[in-house]
Design a protein around this motif. Structure first.
Motif, PDB file in Angstrom:
ATOM      1  N   HIS A  17       0.754  15.989  10.325  1.00 54.50           N
ATOM      2  CA  HIS A  17      -0.313  15.411   9.501  1.00 54.50           C
ATOM      3  C   HIS A  17      -1.099  16.508   8.789  1.00 54.50           C
ATOM      4  N   THR A  18      -0.365  17.333   8.030  1.00 56.78           N
ATOM      5  CA  THR A  18      -0.992  18.412   7.269  1.00 56.78           C
ATOM      6  C   THR A  18      -0.538  18.337   5.812  1.00 56.78           C
ATOM      7  N   ALA A  19      -1.357  18.910   4.939  1.00 51.95           N
ATOM      8  CA  ALA A  19      -1.042  18.996   3.513  1.00 51.95           C
ATOM      9  C   ALA A  19      -1.537  20.347   3.020  1.00 51.95           C
ATOM     10  N   PRO A  20      -0.773  21.409   3.247  1.00 47.62           N
ATOM     11  CA  PRO A  20      -1.218  22.754   2.850  1.00 47.62           C
ATOM     12  C   PRO A  20      -1.637  22.797   1.385  1.00 47.62           C
ATOM     13  N   GLY A  21      -2.850  23.309   1.180  1.00 50.15           N
ATOM     14  CA  GLY A  21      -3.404  23.351  -0.164  1.00 50.15           C
ATOM     15  C   GLY A  21      -4.230  22.145  -0.522  1.00 50.15           C
ATOM     16  N   GLY A  22      -4.288  21.160   0.346  1.00 54.44           N
ATOM     17  CA  GLY A  22      -5.062  19.949   0.100  1.00 54.44           C
ATOM     18  C   GLY A  22      -5.945  19.610   1.277  1.00 54.44           C
ATOM     19  N   LYS A  33       0.860  -1.191   0.000  1.00 53.64           N
ATOM     20  CA  LYS A  33       0.000   0.000   0.000  1.00 53.64           C
ATOM     21  C   LYS A  33       0.890   1.233   0.000  1.00 53.64           C
ATOM     22  N   ARG A  34       0.576   2.154  -0.928  1.00 53.51           N
ATOM     23  CA  ARG A  34       1.378   3.365  -1.088  1.00 53.51           C
ATOM     24  C   ARG A  34       0.679   4.543  -0.400  1.00 53.51           C
ATOM     25  N   TYR A  35       1.484   5.408   0.241  1.00 51.51           N
ATOM     26  CA  TYR A  35       0.980   6.481   1.092  1.00 51.51           C
ATOM     27  C   TYR A  35       1.925   7.677   0.956  1.00 51.51           C
ATOM     28  N   PRO A  36       1.443   8.922   1.038  1.00 52.41           N
ATOM     29  CA  PRO A  36       0.118   9.389   1.448  1.00 52.41           C
ATOM     30  C   PRO A  36      -0.825   9.740   0.305  1.00 52.41           C
ATOM     31  N   GLY A  37      -0.489   9.388  -0.964  1.00 52.02           N
ATOM     32  CA  GLY A  37      -1.444   9.611  -2.029  1.00 52.02           C
ATOM     33  C   GLY A  37      -0.950  10.488  -3.154  1.00 52.02           C
ATOM     34  N   GLY A  38      -0.214   9.920  -4.104  1.00 48.90           N
ATOM     35  CA  GLY A  38       0.157  10.622  -5.326  1.00 48.90           C
ATOM     36  C   GLY A  38       0.801  11.969  -5.065  1.00 48.90           C
ATOM     37  N   SER A  39       0.273  12.993  -5.722  1.00 44.50           N
ATOM     38  CA  SER A  39       0.848  14.335  -5.611  1.00 44.50           C
ATOM     39  C   SER A  39       0.755  14.902  -4.202  1.00 44.50           C
ATOM     40  N   TYR A  40      -0.107  14.341  -3.374  1.00 49.37           N
ATOM     41  CA  TYR A  40      -0.130  14.756  -1.966  1.00 49.37           C
ATOM     42  C   TYR A  40       1.201  14.453  -1.282  1.00 49.37           C
ATOM     43  N   GLY A  41       1.962  13.499  -1.842  1.00 49.57           N
ATOM     44  CA  GLY A  41       3.265  13.190  -1.262  1.00 49.57           C
ATOM     45  C   GLY A  41       4.204  14.375  -1.247  1.00 49.57           C
ATOM     46  N   ASP A  42       4.015  15.326  -2.175  1.00 49.59           N
ATOM     47  CA  ASP A  42       4.894  16.490  -2.245  1.00 49.59           C
ATOM     48  C   ASP A  42       4.340  17.710  -1.516  1.00 49.59           C
ATOM     49  N   ILE A  43       3.231  17.527  -0.774  1.00 50.02           N
ATOM     50  CA  ILE A  43       2.750  18.613   0.089  1.00 50.02           C
ATOM     51  C   ILE A  43       2.491  18.126   1.518  1.00 50.02           C
ATOM     52  N   GLU A  75       2.711  19.368 -10.056  1.00 49.17           N
ATOM     53  CA  GLU A  75       3.373  18.864  -8.860  1.00 49.17           C
ATOM     54  C   GLU A  75       4.007  20.015  -8.090  1.00 49.17           C
ATOM     55  N   ALA A  76       3.756  20.059  -6.773  1.00 51.29           N
ATOM     56  CA  ALA A  76       4.333  21.105  -5.930  1.00 51.29           C
ATOM     57  C   ALA A  76       5.855  20.974  -5.892  1.00 51.29           C
ATOM     58  N   ASP A  77       6.532  22.098  -6.045  1.00 50.94           N
ATOM     59  CA  ASP A  77       7.993  22.106  -5.991  1.00 50.94           C
ATOM     60  C   ASP A  77       8.447  23.504  -5.601  1.00 50.94           C
TER      61      ASP A  77
END
Length: 693
Positions: free
Chosen positions: A105-110, A89-99, A181-183
């Motif tokens: 346990h935060t993902a600014p912008g998501g 199982k892959r985490y934390p979820g696609g492009s969310y990995g870069d935020i 993708e966030a960068d």
């Protein structure tokens, strides 16, 4: 609610797609199924147990999970994943990995759903009995943050989390024009990412030296493969491997092959062998010859993700990738949310890239998905994979003579053989006749697993025999066969072969000896795979064999089998793939170049040199495209012709003379491709095979 979350790792809509052109032959076959109910010709299926492919890894079957999915850690979902055989199982979820910032346990912008933190995720992983694949935040994070995560996971909590990838689809950061993708890094080049991978790997392995770190690459023939960005010295893959190849343990790619129709989408599995071959060639060339693993952590079908095309695509693509030694394949996604609603093969498709229903409705409310966690068709495709192949099984070659019927096979350590048959025709059944090479099935009815269009579960039974089967339209069928004889004392399979001293016509192949069974080993037999059949290249009493009379510039895949003094034969070894070169002492040479690649075409250049002692008064150069999805779209400085995959260019009046001992002429062309672009490597000048430089 997760319906507003970007689908397919935040890029299913925004990605610049590679060309989706299908070959004319395949298009004609798919577009002309014939009258409804018309009988199709019997399909020949060959299963070749001598053609050993990769072994099924423990980590083979995987899925993605995401912190915006409130069902992430629930027992109901975990138990469904366990029942389907999920091992990663892959985490934390696609492009969310870069935020995503794991500590708070935060993902600014998501959006972050309740109860989706790392420990909750790991509890789900442990309940399933799977392994985690973690995306370390490259886009907005730091090496120190990633190292702290490794330390927390494996030192503090002792989770034993092995696989960590630095970022997600980081080529989508705007460097090549498209940005999803966030960068936060001021330098968004592949070189900057590669240097970041080195820093992340050093910091993370300082926290736990046992982990495996992966870097993001792009799948050959998928954007931005082959593109060279402004200021770059090479492509994304070339640059990342050249700088970070010595620091990583594996590479991570995604594959959304698209397709304008379900038929086109299902045809994309034909690209897998060449795409993985090209990726391995890039690794070999640019990572210093290191044998890096390959993970494919996102894929999904282009049309019909909730209906039978999704199940067929999953089973076909997972099988093809795992046969080629990819160590994990992960479906996007467990839950995703409703999108464009359509009807596919008589059933409602919700455009939802989740494996399970999110129970959501369209914005205006007239269409709602089935109840929460209802399995969609790809879930049953994954369940079929779990029934078809198990960790420790070895895939073997299987093939058919019908492009709408696919076959895969795997042999088990206990002597059983499993055969997966896919009918990709939505309208007509197929009767298949199965032939076995290197294997004799027992008489009687095999165990049969079946999933037909619209089924809500897999049916199990025993019926028919091992040699004939009727496949319903749009169906998946697995046969599990027992051997007619079970020689308990046969020799073990030989060790994985290796090649050295490869020339244009010879190759020396060596392997480690088999363990003898009840009788001494008499000899080893070396077989070349030719589609679903095998050609014996020779035999030897030792553990090394020189194959001769090979064709220049040809890709060979070989296996070794051991035979003892009683005639008992081992299973096939792991496969070896190598490519022969071209003659070094030819009277002609060719320098081939490809420039200005735009991911669906390029400008080709050929310098032709006459090295012979006599001048040429007129010349014709010939080559063959390695695949059926390549073509020449116009050329210059010669008379160009293409017939099928064969291309020729002949002289014009002004360049007909090639002087002896080095006379050279240059020609050029525009090439197009709609799949993995394996460059031609063998050229003949007036019938003579040239040295390719």
């Amino acid at each position: 609610m997760i319906t507003d979350v970007p689908t397919g790792s935040s890029m299913r809509i925004r990605r610049p797609l590679a060309a989706l052109v299908t070959s004319l032959l395949t298009a004609a076959l798919l577009a002309a199924p014939g009258p409804a109910g018309a009988a199709a010709a019997e399909v020949a299926v060959t299963v070749n147990a001598r053609g050993g492919l990769a072994a099924m890894p423990e980590t083979g079957l995987g899925v993605n999970d995401a912190i915006w999915d409130a069902q992430l850690g629930t027992a109901a979902v975990s138990d469904l994943m366990k029942a389907a055989g999920v091992r990663v199982k892959r985490y934390p979820g696609g492009s969310y990995g870069d935020i995503y910032h794991w500590k708070d346990h935060t993902a600014p912008g998501g959006y972050v759903a309740p109860d989706t933190d790392f420990d909750t995720f790991m509890a789900s992983v442990q309940r399933i009995g799977a392994e985690p694949m973690i995306i370390a935040n490259y886009g907005t994070g730091t090496p120190e943050e990633a190292a702290d995560w490794v330390r927390y996971a494996n030192v503090t909590k002792k989770y034993g989390t092995r696989y960590w990838v630095v970022g997600n689809e980081n080529y989508g950061n705007g460097h090549y024009g498209a940005q999803w993708e966030a960068d936060d890094h001021p330098d968004k080049s592949p070189a900057a990412y590669a240097r970041g991978v080195v820093a992340f790997a050093d910091a993370m392995k300082a926290a736990d030296p046992s982990i495996k770190v992966g870097a993001v690459l792009t799948m050959p023939a998928n954007w931005p493969d082959a593109l060279v960005g402004e200021g770059d010295e090479g492509t994304w893959n070339q640059t990342v491997l050249s700088i970070a190849g010595s620091k990583i343990d594996f590479v991570d790619v995604h594959w959304y092959p698209g397709g304008g129709t379900a038929a086109e989408a299902l045809d994309k599995s034909a690209h897998i062998d060449d795409a993985v071959y090209l990726l391995r060639e890039q690794i070999r060339r640019y990572a210093g010859g290191r044998n890096l693993g390959i993970s494919l952590t996102e894929t999904n079908v282009g049309v019909g993700p909730n209906t039978q095309p999704g199940a067929l695509f999953l089973a076909d693509v997972y099988s093809g990738l795992l046969e080629n030694g990819v160590f994990t394949v992960n479906w996007w996604n467990v839950h995703n949310g409703i999108d464009k609603v359509s009807t596919v093969a008589g059933y409602t498709d919700y455009g939802d890239f989740g494996m399970l229903s999110s129970g959501t409705c369209t914005a205006d409310g007239p269409v709602c998905e089935p109840p929460l966690n209802t399995p969609f068709a790809p879930y049953h495709g994954l369940s079929m994979m779990n029934l078809f192949v198990r960790p420790g099984d070895r895939f073997v070659q299987a093939g058919t003579d019908d492009p709408l019927v696919a076959a895969h096979a795997a042999r088990r350590p206990n002597g059983d053989l499993a055969v997966l048959l896919l009918n990709k025709d939505p309208d007509r059944e197929r009767t298949v006749k199965l032939d076995y090479v290197g294997y004799t099935p027992a008489s009687g009815s095999p165990t049969v697993y079946s999933h037909r269009n619209g089924d809500t579960s897999i049916t199990t039974g025993r019926d028919g025999d091992a040699t004939s089967r009727t496949l319903p339209p749009y169906s998946l069928t697995t046969l599990v066969l027992h051997p007619a004889d079970k020689p308990s004392g046969a020799p073990a399979e030989p060790g994985a072969p290796a090649a050295e001293q490869v020339t244009d016509s010879t190759a020396t192949i060596s392997w480690t000896a088999s363990a003898a069974g009840d009788h001494p080993i008499a000899k080893y037999e070396v077989y070349r795979q030719d589609g679903a059949t095998s050609e014996q290249l020779g035999e030897t009493a030792g553990t090394s064999f020189t194959a001769r009379n090979l064709r220049p510039g040809t890709r060979y895949t070989v296996n070794v089998l051991a035979r003892d003094t009683a005639g008992d034969v081992s299973w096939a070894s792991a496969p070896l793939t190598f490519t022969t070169g071209t003659p070094q002492d030819s009277t002609c040479s060719v320098r081939y170049s490809a420039s200005g690649d735009w991911s669906s075409g390029y400008i080709g250049g050929i310098d032709i040199t006459n090295n012979g002692p006599e001048p040429l008064h007129g010349w014709t150069l010939a080559f063959t495209w390695p695949t059926g999805w390549q073509q020449m779209d116009g050329g210059w400085n010669g008379v160009w012709q293409q017939n099928g995959r064969d291309v020729t260019v002949a002289n014009l009046d002004h360049n007909a003379e090639l002087a002896a001992g080095g006379g050279t002429v240059s020609v050029g062309f525009v090439a197009g491709y709609s799949g993995p672009n394996v460059l031609p490597s063998v050229f003949t000048l007036n019938g003579t095979v040239c040295r390719t430089e």
